[in-house]
Write a protein that holds these residues in place. Structure first.
Motif, PDB file in Angstrom:
ATOM      1  N   PRO A 351       6.464  15.034   3.098  1.00  0.00           N
ATOM      2  CA  PRO A 351       6.978  16.118   3.952  1.00  0.00           C
ATOM      3  C   PRO A 351       6.766  15.900   5.454  1.00  0.00           C
ATOM      4  O   PRO A 351       6.863  16.859   6.214  1.00  0.00           O
ATOM      5  CB  PRO A 351       6.146  17.311   3.476  1.00  0.00           C
ATOM      6  N   ALA A 352       6.445  14.686   5.875  1.00  0.00           N
ATOM      7  CA  ALA A 352       6.284  14.409   7.304  1.00  0.00           C
ATOM      8  C   ALA A 352       7.655  14.349   7.979  1.00  0.00           C
ATOM      9  O   ALA A 352       8.664  14.075   7.303  1.00  0.00           O
ATOM     10  CB  ALA A 352       5.548  13.091   7.502  1.00  0.00           C
ATOM     11  N   PRO A 353       7.730  14.576   9.288  1.00  0.00           N
ATOM     12  CA  PRO A 353       6.608  14.870  10.189  1.00  0.00           C
ATOM     13  C   PRO A 353       6.132  16.316  10.060  1.00  0.00           C
ATOM     14  O   PRO A 353       6.817  17.152   9.477  1.00  0.00           O
ATOM     15  CB  PRO A 353       7.199  14.613  11.566  1.00  0.00           C
ATOM     16  N   PHE A 354       4.946  16.567  10.666  1.00  0.00           N
ATOM     17  CA  PHE A 354       4.341  17.884  10.574  1.00  0.00           C
ATOM     18  C   PHE A 354       4.195  18.516  11.960  1.00  0.00           C
ATOM     19  O   PHE A 354       4.013  17.828  12.958  1.00  0.00           O
ATOM     20  CB  PHE A 354       2.942  17.790   9.953  1.00  0.00           C
ATOM     21  N   THR A 355       4.245  19.833  11.963  1.00  0.00           N
ATOM     22  CA  THR A 355       3.793  20.596  13.113  1.00  0.00           C
ATOM     23  C   THR A 355       2.600  21.411  12.625  1.00  0.00           C
ATOM     24  O   THR A 355       2.736  22.229  11.707  1.00  0.00           O
ATOM     25  CB  THR A 355       4.886  21.526  13.651  1.00  0.00           C
ATOM     26  N   VAL A 356       1.427  21.128  13.197  1.00  0.00           N
ATOM     27  CA  VAL A 356       0.186  21.738  12.727  1.00  0.00           C
ATOM     28  C   VAL A 356      -0.358  22.673  13.801  1.00  0.00           C
ATOM     29  O   VAL A 356      -0.501  22.278  14.971  1.00  0.00           O
ATOM     30  CB  VAL A 356      -0.867  20.660  12.390  1.00  0.00           C
ATOM     31  N   PHE A 357      -0.684  23.891  13.400  1.00  0.00           N
ATOM     32  CA  PHE A 357      -1.378  24.838  14.271  1.00  0.00           C
ATOM     33  C   PHE A 357      -2.849  24.815  13.846  1.00  0.00           C
ATOM     34  O   PHE A 357      -3.199  25.310  12.772  1.00  0.00           O
ATOM     35  CB  PHE A 357      -0.764  26.235  14.154  1.00  0.00           C
ATOM     36  N   ALA A 358      -3.680  24.181  14.667  1.00  0.00           N
ATOM     37  CA  ALA A 358      -5.052  23.862  14.268  1.00  0.00           C
ATOM     38  C   ALA A 358      -6.043  24.862  14.853  1.00  0.00           C
ATOM     39  O   ALA A 358      -6.241  24.911  16.070  1.00  0.00           O
ATOM     40  CB  ALA A 358      -5.404  22.449  14.734  1.00  0.00           C
ATOM     41  N   PRO A 359      -6.706  25.662  14.007  1.00  0.00           N
ATOM     42  CA  PRO A 359      -7.711  26.610  14.513  1.00  0.00           C
ATOM     43  C   PRO A 359      -8.994  25.897  14.940  1.00  0.00           C
ATOM     44  O   PRO A 359      -9.430  24.934  14.306  1.00  0.00           O
ATOM     45  CB  PRO A 359      -7.981  27.525  13.309  1.00  0.00           C
ATOM     46  N   THR A 360      -9.580  26.387  15.994  1.00  0.00           N
ATOM     47  CA  THR A 360     -10.837  25.826  16.482  1.00  0.00           C
ATOM     48  C   THR A 360     -12.003  26.293  15.613  1.00  0.00           C
ATOM     49  O   THR A 360     -11.871  27.179  14.763  1.00  0.00           O
ATOM     50  CB  THR A 360     -11.101  26.264  17.929  1.00  0.00           C
ATOM     51  N   ASN A 361     -13.175  25.698  15.852  1.00  0.00           N
ATOM     52  CA  ASN A 361     -14.387  26.138  15.160  1.00  0.00           C
ATOM     53  C   ASN A 361     -14.648  27.628  15.402  1.00  0.00           C
ATOM     54  O   ASN A 361     -15.024  28.363  14.478  1.00  0.00           O
ATOM     55  CB  ASN A 361     -15.595  25.322  15.622  1.00  0.00           C
ATOM     56  N   ASP A 362     -14.464  28.051  16.651  1.00  0.00           N
ATOM     57  CA  ASP A 362     -14.695  29.465  16.974  1.00  0.00           C
ATOM     58  C   ASP A 362     -13.727  30.373  16.212  1.00  0.00           C
ATOM     59  O   ASP A 362     -14.091  31.492  15.822  1.00  0.00           O
ATOM     60  CB  ASP A 362     -14.547  29.697  18.483  1.00  0.00           C
ATOM     61  N   ALA A 363     -12.498  29.874  16.014  1.00  0.00           N
ATOM     62  CA  ALA A 363     -11.527  30.671  15.267  1.00  0.00           C
ATOM     63  C   ALA A 363     -12.001  30.903  13.838  1.00  0.00           C
ATOM     64  O   ALA A 363     -11.901  32.021  13.292  1.00  0.00           O
ATOM     65  CB  ALA A 363     -10.169  29.986  15.275  1.00  0.00           C
ATOM     66  N   PHE A 364     -12.534  29.866  13.201  1.00  0.00           N
ATOM     67  CA  PHE A 364     -13.028  30.008  11.833  1.00  0.00           C
ATOM     68  C   PHE A 364     -14.284  30.870  11.772  1.00  0.00           C
ATOM     69  O   PHE A 364     -14.489  31.624  10.814  1.00  0.00           O
ATOM     70  CB  PHE A 364     -13.309  28.632  11.219  1.00  0.00           C
ATOM     71  N   SER A 365     -15.128  30.772  12.809  1.00  0.00           N
ATOM     72  CA  SER A 365     -16.368  31.551  12.789  1.00  0.00           C
ATOM     73  C   SER A 365     -16.115  33.047  12.865  1.00  0.00           C
ATOM     74  O   SER A 365     -16.992  33.852  12.530  1.00  0.00           O
ATOM     75  CB  SER A 365     -17.278  31.117  13.938  1.00  0.00           C
ATOM     76  N   ALA A 366     -14.902  33.433  13.284  1.00  0.00           N
ATOM     77  CA  ALA A 366     -14.571  34.852  13.434  1.00  0.00           C
ATOM     78  C   ALA A 366     -14.084  35.469  12.122  1.00  0.00           C
ATOM     79  O   ALA A 366     -13.832  36.681  12.074  1.00  0.00           O
ATOM     80  CB  ALA A 366     -13.508  35.025  14.519  1.00  0.00           C
ATOM     81  N   ILE A 367     -13.924  34.673  11.070  1.00  0.00           N
ATOM     82  CA  ILE A 367     -13.451  35.212   9.781  1.00  0.00           C
ATOM     83  C   ILE A 367     -14.443  34.866   8.678  1.00  0.00           C
ATOM     84  O   ILE A 367     -15.315  33.994   8.857  1.00  0.00           O
ATOM     85  CB  ILE A 367     -12.062  34.666   9.396  1.00  0.00           C
ATOM     86  N   THR A 368     -14.300  35.546   7.575  1.00  0.00           N
ATOM     87  CA  THR A 368     -15.026  35.176   6.366  1.00  0.00           C
ATOM     88  C   THR A 368     -14.142  34.221   5.575  1.00  0.00           C
ATOM     89  O   THR A 368     -13.041  34.571   5.154  1.00  0.00           O
ATOM     90  CB  THR A 368     -15.346  36.412   5.511  1.00  0.00           C
ATOM     91  N   VAL A 369     -14.608  32.994   5.443  1.00  0.00           N
ATOM     92  CA  VAL A 369     -13.782  31.981   4.777  1.00  0.00           C
ATOM     93  C   VAL A 369     -13.612  32.367   3.312  1.00  0.00           C
ATOM     94  O   VAL A 369     -14.606  32.573   2.589  1.00  0.00           O
ATOM     95  CB  VAL A 369     -14.423  30.592   4.890  1.00  0.00           C
TER      96      VAL A 369
END
Length: 460
Positions: A351-369
């Protein structure tokens, strides 16, 4: 050493006495002249008369007659004649003064270095790259005598002066460009071979012209170890080691993305290169700078210990510590899905090419995984398949929607609000997700950095 200096000075005294007797006629009371400074010794050496004339024309006599100590690699008259002929100058007077000055300074090293103190490696000359205060580098090779930048050899070493030392050399050392440095260093022969393979001189031509280039040059061992696992085109790989338009010395490097001369597919989108300076200088997480700041007349070389292959979106995710939590989510937390293999798919292969929206570490720390099955859908929601959507492809102003691999649309809105470059609306309808970095271009897609985790519609 003191006895050797005394003997050398006596030899020059003997020459001076002969000259005095032959020129004084009946004036037996004329004071004797003993050459002592660098310039005085050059003036007393007939084979260096062209050097003396050049120093006078460049107004460097006072500099080399002062108290500051220098090491001077002094070209002979024959060396100057060859230099003038090779560069289509009829005489020294035809050489522009600014060029002549820099060429001469390229033979001058601050401090006194006897031939026995010289070792194979780089030293800085007193010449500078045009428009900067960066001193040009000189490669000294002591494997057989002393050779300088691969073009000039020391014939007569260790002529001591009161303000330094002279080594007489057999060729003028021109201002080196990037290719000159690569050719001179035996540890870069594989790079030179790669640059010219099959008669291809595209890169040697490019890196010989005036300008600003930063080249991350793999050493021979790096080429030996490189197996080209993705069978990428060698020219593309070499381009990925060149940053055009800037002379980036190591002291100015920071954790950041830069654009290389390589491009994404057949487009004009230049690939990104991630530089990390947390511990030395590493590139895309795979190559480290071994020898920094080899200054040339048209840029700088940093010798590196590994070939930098064409990056995938996974390359940047793993290289950039900003995405450490994302990498953990893509691997450790979702073992049932091989995200790494999928996102490493070569460009042009579904399925390439890809457009990826990459969350930062801080973005993940703000949610419950969430647990794995939900997390898998969340991660798929950050990827658009089959499209390399750069910031230049977006509706500006306006919305640009596209379906994620999870199924729900992601919508990018320009201009962004606040400090956001653009805003992102996820499948759950949250519209204040900020795109804070755009166009991290890989060989199989593009990454945009976001400050919140995008959540799909988990009820459909």
């Amino acid at each position: 050493m003191k006895r050797l200096k005394a003997l050398k000075k006596l030899s020059f005294l003997f020459i001076s006495l002969i000259l005095t007797v032959s020129c004084s006629n009946d004036d037996d009371d004329a004071p004797e002249f003993i050459p002592e400074t660098i310039v005085e010794l050059a003036e007393a050496t007939p084979s260096l008369s062209n050097l003396v004339a050049a120093l006078k024309r460049a107004n460097l006599v006072n500099t080399l007659n002062g108290t500051e100590e220098f090491t001077v690699f002094a070209p002979t008259n024959n060396a100057f004649t060859a230099f003038l002929t090779a560069n289509n100058f009829a005489s020294l007077e035809d050489v522009p003064v600014d060029l002549l000055t820099q060429v001469l300074l390229n033979h001058v090293i601050a401090g006194e270095f006897a031939s026995t103190a010289l070792a194979t490696g780089y030293i800085s000359t007193s010449a500078t790259k045009a428009g900067t205060d960066l001193n040009l580098s000189m490669f000294v090779d002591t494997s057989s005598g002393v050779t300088l930048n691969g073009v000039s050899s020391v014939d007569t070493p260790n002529i001591d002066a009161t303000n330094g030392i002279i080594h007489i050399v057999d060729a003028v050392i021109g201002l080196p460009n990037i290719v000159d440095h690569a050719v001179a260093n035996p540890n870069l022969t594989s790079l030179v071979g790669a640059l010219t393979t099959g008669g291809n001189t595209t890169f040697t031509d490019l890196l010989s012209i005036p300008g600003d280039y930063t080249v991350f040059a793999p050493i021979n061992d790096a080429f030996t170890a490189f197996t080209n696992p993705n069978t990428n085109d060698l020219n593309d790989i070499l381009s990925n080691h060149v940053v055009a338009g800037v002379t980036a010395v190591s002291s100015g490097l920071t954790n950041s993305y830069v654009k290389t001369a390589a491009t994404f597919g057949a487009t004009t989108n230049n690939l990104s290169l991630y530089i990390n300076t947390d511990d030395g200088v590493t590139l895309n997480g795979v190559s480290s700078v071994a020898i920094p700041d080899i200054i040339a007349s048209n840029g700088v070389i940093h010798a590196v210990d590994a070939v930098i292959d064409i990056p995938t979106v996974v390359t940047f995710a793993t290289a950039d510590p900003t995405f450490a939590t994302l990498v953990s989510a893509l691997t450790t937390l979702t073992p049932a899905t091989d995200f790494v293999a999928t996102l490493s798919t070569p460009n042009g292969t579904d399925p390439a090419p890809f457009t990826v929206f990459a969350p930062t570490n801080d973005a993940f720390s703000a949610i419950t995984v969430p647990e794995e099955s939900v997390l898998t859908q969340v991660l798929l929601h950050h990827v658009i398949g089959g499209m390399n959507v750069t910031s230049g492809d977006l509706n500006n102003p306006g919305d640009t929607p596209a379906p994620s691999l999870e199924g729900d649309n992601l919508t990018v809105t320009l201009p962004g609000t606040g400090n956001n470059i653009a805003d992102l609306t996820d499948g759950s309808g949250v519209s204040d997700i900020g795109i804070v970095v755009v166009d991290v271009q890989a060989g199989n897609g593009v990454i945009h950095v976001i400050n919140k985790v995008a959540i799909p519609n988990l009820t459909n």
